[in-house]
Scaffold this active site. Structure first.
Site, PDB file in Angstrom:
ATOM      1  N   GLU A 224      18.854  -7.102  23.576  1.00 13.12           N
ATOM      2  CA  GLU A 224      19.772  -7.355  24.684  1.00 13.12           C
ATOM      3  C   GLU A 224      21.183  -6.862  24.382  1.00 13.12           C
ATOM      4  O   GLU A 224      21.854  -6.327  25.255  1.00 13.12           O
ATOM      5  CB  GLU A 224      19.788  -8.850  24.997  1.00 13.12           C
ATOM      6  CG  GLU A 224      20.592  -9.233  26.208  1.00 13.12           C
ATOM      7  CD  GLU A 224      19.946  -8.829  27.532  1.00 13.12           C
ATOM      8  OE1 GLU A 224      20.480  -9.217  28.587  1.00 13.12           O
ATOM      9  OE2 GLU A 224      18.919  -8.116  27.496  1.00 13.12           O
ATOM     10  N   THR A 329      19.249  -1.346  43.520  1.00 13.56           N
ATOM     11  CA  THR A 329      19.421  -1.735  42.122  1.00 13.56           C
ATOM     12  C   THR A 329      18.267  -2.605  41.630  1.00 13.56           C
ATOM     13  O   THR A 329      18.106  -2.791  40.427  1.00 13.56           O
ATOM     14  CB  THR A 329      20.766  -2.461  41.919  1.00 13.56           C
ATOM     15  OG1 THR A 329      21.052  -2.540  40.521  1.00 13.56           O
ATOM     16  CG2 THR A 329      20.742  -3.852  42.536  1.00 13.56           C
TER      17      THR A 329
END
Length: 400
Positions: A224, A329
């Site tokens: 991440e 998106t």
């Protein structure tokens, strides 16, 4: 492609949902929407007053499309006011936006500026909104933001495939000073290479993608947060995010370089190797030991799997007619059509019809901006997209 006996059922549901979201845009002095809204009761009494830039500024594609389909300007108007409000709060010196803003005061509560979490889709939607709706103001904002990103966030050598210096890297900076604010990049910033592709900055997208793919190769999946100074993850989980897959797909569509098919194959094999379970695919809790969590995010199906499928299905209608479609998106497909570049309500109410420059006739006129689309030499389409010495450099940069 309309199924028989279809009577705008989904549009009615979208209209209902859009109307239930509108209270979020009401009664704020800054014109920025509340970050939470109860679909039955409206804005909660105890709601938070802070929202991220992407959250408040990534609504125009969907809300604008709803307005065009209904012939009702309310939804697009609400989303546009939010974008213009955010734009007005950018720093006067650097021109950068922060990450989190108080919707009651307009004060930035998180002054981090970057291309990753909290900001990523704001830039993406400025460009996509222009492509869909043809409003020159959206393109002007995007181009201005893009120049500031290149000026303050980009580090490394000047050109992807030329010269000497460190591999190009987009870092997080302080919105007021423009100086680096962290030594980490996050996995969501991998999506910015996809925005570069859409903008026509192909060489830059190739370099940006190569960095995240190298991190993926080192760990088998993408952590991440990755600390580029320590060459180690800051946050070790991987929740099956789609951003690297998306940019791989878009770069293949732009260059047709089979290298990106190999990247997709690597990603697919590693997902099956490390994340596949009996009932689906699981979040990787730690990229070092590949332990898993009992969680599969919805974007894995709607985006990660979709882009992987489209990468390899080269004859898919979306690929052979790519100039006629754009992805939101969240990976949903919207048509790029001339009718969405004029406002039905302006004609109905007698206003002067705005000038519209078409970008939907052929694939070659999609980008009305400074383009680098044709800088990728034809001879490199079937070799590595970067020179070997630069690939070796970026691989060494991440500790491989």
């Amino acid at each position: 492609m309309t199924p028989p006996n279809y009577d705008d059922d989904l549009l009615h549901l979208a209209h209902d949902l859009g109307s239930r979201l509108l209270p979020a845009f009401e009664n704020t002095a800054t014109r920025l929407p509340h970050p939470r809204v109860n679909l039955l009761l409206g804005v909660p009494v105890d709601t938070h007053n802070s929202t991220c830039t992407a959250g408040a500024g990534s609504l125009l594609v969907e809300m604008g499309m709803l307005s065009h389909l209904l012939g009702d300007p309310v939804y697009e108007g609400a989303a546009r006011r939010a974008i213009k409000a955010l734009w007005s709060y950018r720093d006067a010196s650097t021109g950068l936006l922060g990450n989190v803003i108080d919707i009651t005061t307009g004060q930035w509560t998180n002054k981090l500026s970057g291309v990753g979490a909290g900001l990523d889709s704001f830039y993406e939607y400025l460009l996509k909104s222009y492509i869909l709706f043809g409003d020159d103001g959206d393109l002007k904002m995007f181009n201005a933001a893009y120049r500031k990103i290149k000026r303050f966030m980009r580090k490394g050598r000047s050109h992807c495939n030329m010269g000497v210096g460190d591999h190009p890297l987009y870092v997080n900076v302080n919105m007021h000073s423009g100086r680096p604010a962290t030594t980490w990049i996050d996995s969501l910033s991998a999506a910015f290479a996809g925005t570069m592709v859409l903008h026509g900055d192909i060489e830059e997208a190739i370099c940006a993608h190569a960095l995240y793919y190298s991190i993926w190769k080192r760990y088998g999946v993408l952590p991440e947060r990755y600390n580029w100074r320590l060459k180690a993850p800051d946050l070790r989980f991987y929740p099956l995010r789609p951003e690297l897959v998306e940019t791989t797909y878009l770069l293949y569509q732009a260059t047709k370089n089979p290298f990106y098919l190999h990247v997709g194959r690597d990603i697919l094999l590693n997902l099956n190797k490390y994340a596949k379970t009996t009932c689906g695919y699981a979040t990787v809790h730690d990229v070092s030991d590949k332990t898993l969590e009992d969680r599969m995010e919805s974007f894995f199906l709607s985006e990660t799997c979709k882009y992987l499928y489209l990468l390899f299905d080269r004859d898919n209608h979306l690929n052979t007619h790519s100039h006629k479609f754009i992805f939101t998106t969240e990976g949903h497909v919207f048509p790029v059509q001339r009718r969405f570049r004029s406002k039905r309500w302006s004609q109905q109410w007698g206003s002067k019809r705005p000038r519209v420059d078409s970008v939907v006739q052929t694939p070659t006129v999609l980008n009305h901006s400074d383009s680098s689309c044709y800088q990728v030499l034809t001879k490199r389409r079937y070799f590595l997209p970067m020179e070997s010495r630069y690939f070796e450099q970026v691989i060494s940069t991440v500790g491989l």
